[in-house]
Design a protein around this motif. Structure first.
Motif, PDB file in Angstrom:
ATOM      1  N   HIS A 151      -0.300  35.690 -37.947  1.00  0.00           N
ATOM      2  CA  HIS A 151      -0.863  36.968 -38.368  1.00  0.00           C
ATOM      3  C   HIS A 151      -0.627  37.223 -39.852  1.00  0.00           C
ATOM      4  CE1 HIS A 151      -0.219  38.439 -33.956  1.00  0.00           C
ATOM      5  NE2 HIS A 151      -1.266  37.650 -34.085  1.00  0.00           N
ATOM      6  N   VAL A 166     -12.728  35.173 -46.293  1.00  0.00           N
ATOM      7  CA  VAL A 166     -12.671  36.446 -45.575  1.00  0.00           C
ATOM      8  C   VAL A 166     -13.110  37.569 -46.502  1.00  0.00           C
ATOM      9  CG1 VAL A 166     -11.197  38.051 -44.307  1.00  0.00           C
ATOM     10  CG2 VAL A 166     -10.787  35.581 -44.149  1.00  0.00           C
ATOM     11  N   THR A 188      -2.769  31.240 -48.473  1.00  0.00           N
ATOM     12  CA  THR A 188      -3.857  32.102 -48.935  1.00  0.00           C
ATOM     13  C   THR A 188      -4.083  31.936 -50.427  1.00  0.00           C
ATOM     14  OG1 THR A 188      -2.305  33.944 -49.201  1.00  0.00           O
ATOM     15  CG2 THR A 188      -3.552  33.859 -47.146  1.00  0.00           C
ATOM     16  N   THR A 204     -10.261  29.920 -37.127  1.00  0.00           N
ATOM     17  CA  THR A 204     -10.934  31.210 -37.115  1.00  0.00           C
ATOM     18  C   THR A 204     -10.008  32.302 -37.619  1.00  0.00           C
ATOM     19  OG1 THR A 204     -12.198  30.517 -35.154  1.00  0.00           O
ATOM     20  CG2 THR A 204     -12.216  32.860 -35.678  1.00  0.00           C
ATOM     21  N   VAL A 205     -10.547  33.199 -38.421  1.00  0.00           N
ATOM     22  CA  VAL A 205      -9.788  34.379 -38.830  1.00  0.00           C
ATOM     23  C   VAL A 205     -10.480  35.605 -38.227  1.00  0.00           C
ATOM     24  CG1 VAL A 205      -9.035  35.845 -40.740  1.00  0.00           C
ATOM     25  CG2 VAL A 205      -8.933  33.354 -40.958  1.00  0.00           C
ATOM     26  N   LEU A 263      -4.977  40.575 -39.782  1.00  0.00           N
ATOM     27  CA  LEU A 263      -5.774  39.376 -39.609  1.00  0.00           C
ATOM     28  C   LEU A 263      -5.014  38.390 -38.737  1.00  0.00           C
ATOM     29  CD1 LEU A 263      -6.873  38.748 -43.314  1.00  0.00           C
ATOM     30  CD2 LEU A 263      -7.979  40.197 -41.606  1.00  0.00           C
ATOM     31  N   LYS A 264      -5.760  37.665 -37.919  1.00  0.00           N
ATOM     32  CA  LYS A 264      -5.171  36.619 -37.103  1.00  0.00           C
ATOM     33  C   LYS A 264      -5.840  35.299 -37.441  1.00  0.00           C
ATOM     34  CE  LYS A 264      -4.398  35.126 -32.325  1.00  0.00           C
ATOM     35  NZ  LYS A 264      -4.582  35.504 -30.901  1.00  0.00           N
ATOM     36  N   VAL A 265      -5.030  34.330 -37.842  1.00  0.00           N
ATOM     37  CA  VAL A 265      -5.521  32.976 -38.082  1.00  0.00           C
ATOM     38  C   VAL A 265      -5.293  32.176 -36.807  1.00  0.00           C
ATOM     39  CG1 VAL A 265      -5.391  30.936 -39.557  1.00  0.00           C
ATOM     40  CG2 VAL A 265      -4.829  33.192 -40.499  1.00  0.00           C
ATOM     41  N   VAL A 325      -8.347  31.752 -46.842  1.00  0.00           N
ATOM     42  CA  VAL A 325      -7.287  31.137 -46.046  1.00  0.00           C
ATOM     43  C   VAL A 325      -7.569  29.638 -45.995  1.00  0.00           C
ATOM     44  CG1 VAL A 325      -6.146  31.013 -43.799  1.00  0.00           C
ATOM     45  CG2 VAL A 325      -6.977  33.220 -44.656  1.00  0.00           C
TER      46      VAL A 325
END
Length: 243
Positions: free
Chosen positions: A139, A194, A65, A238-239, A33-35, A151
């Motif tokens: 990440h 998510v 998280t 955005t994730v 995952l990318k924040v 998140v």
């Protein structure tokens, strides 16, 4: 717009839905995952030094998280001033009003009674760093059994005063936010839910409220009608899921 990548990694343990920080950088590989934090118009804020001299400061930031029930899992990233108690011009203020939602959520109380890291007990290097001057991303590598997570991101500027949160507010007042070297407007909190079972690859965050103005609790206050520039610190959170 160029987005800086911060070399942080967090492994979400599949069995317990807890997280543990890793010092090794995690690439944006399959299943990661990318924040992504996109800067807003008020990302940089004037901080007075002396006379008419000011410097452009980035916000204080915390990313962490939670499980679907809202239980704290792990800190992903906290900007260095908060993570290492590196406030140079705060007049001795520990800045409990800076990122109180995160600080109370992480749950560790320090020797002075505050839920804030100290110089003697800072956060580990794996989850901290200098505040980026613009948009950036971190990440997360979920464990195989993790299906859903939340998140949260918290952002705050020092001395970001407005009419509702003035520098001359008195301690004990509802709009007191640390005094003349405090926050001014309280921190804003964004949330991304998510669901890795949905097949969706991009999850948009939403503003869910602001933190306690004086940092006395970890609650989120949904009414943001008295905020001004604080609402423009961040344009989007955005994730993304790498399939």
């Amino acid at each position: 717009m160029h987005m800086k990548e911060i070399s942080l990694s967090v492994m979400l343990a599949a069995a317990t839905l807890s997280c543990s920080a890793q010092s090794k950088s995690v690439e944006f590989g399959p299943g990661n995952l990318k924040v992504a934090i996109e800067q807003g118009e008020s990302w940089l804020h004037d901080f007075p030094l002396f006379w008419f001299v000011k410097m452009k400061n980035s916000p204080q930031i915390a990313i962490w998280t939670e499980d679907p029930e809202g239980n704290f899992l792990e800190t992903i990233y906290v900007s260095k001033k908060t993570a290492r108690q590196g406030w140079v011009a705060a007049g001795g203020n520990r800045r409990k009003e800076s990122l109180p939602c995160w600080s109370h959520a992480q749950g560790k109380q320090y020797a002075d009674g505050l839920y804030l890291p100290t110089k003697g007990e800072p956060l580990p290097d794996a989850v901290t760093g200098a505040t980026p001057k613009g948009s950036f991303g971190v990440h997360i590598q979920p464990g195989e059994q993790v299906r859903q997570l939340i998140v949260k991101c918290e952002f705050n500027h020092s001395v970001d005063f407005n009419e509702a949160y003035p520098k001359d507010a008195k301690e004990g007042d509802a709009n007191y936010s640390g005094g003349k070297l405090g926050s001014g407007q309280p921190a804003v909190v964004y949330q991304v839910t998510v669901d890795l079972t949905s097949g969706q690859q991009v999850f948009q965050g939403k503003l869910i409220g602001h933190s306690s103005p004086d940092g006395s609790d970890g609650a989120i206050y949904p009414d943001t009608s008295k905020l001004t520039t604080a609402l423009d610190i961040v344009k989007s959170v955005t994730v993304s899921v790498n399939p």
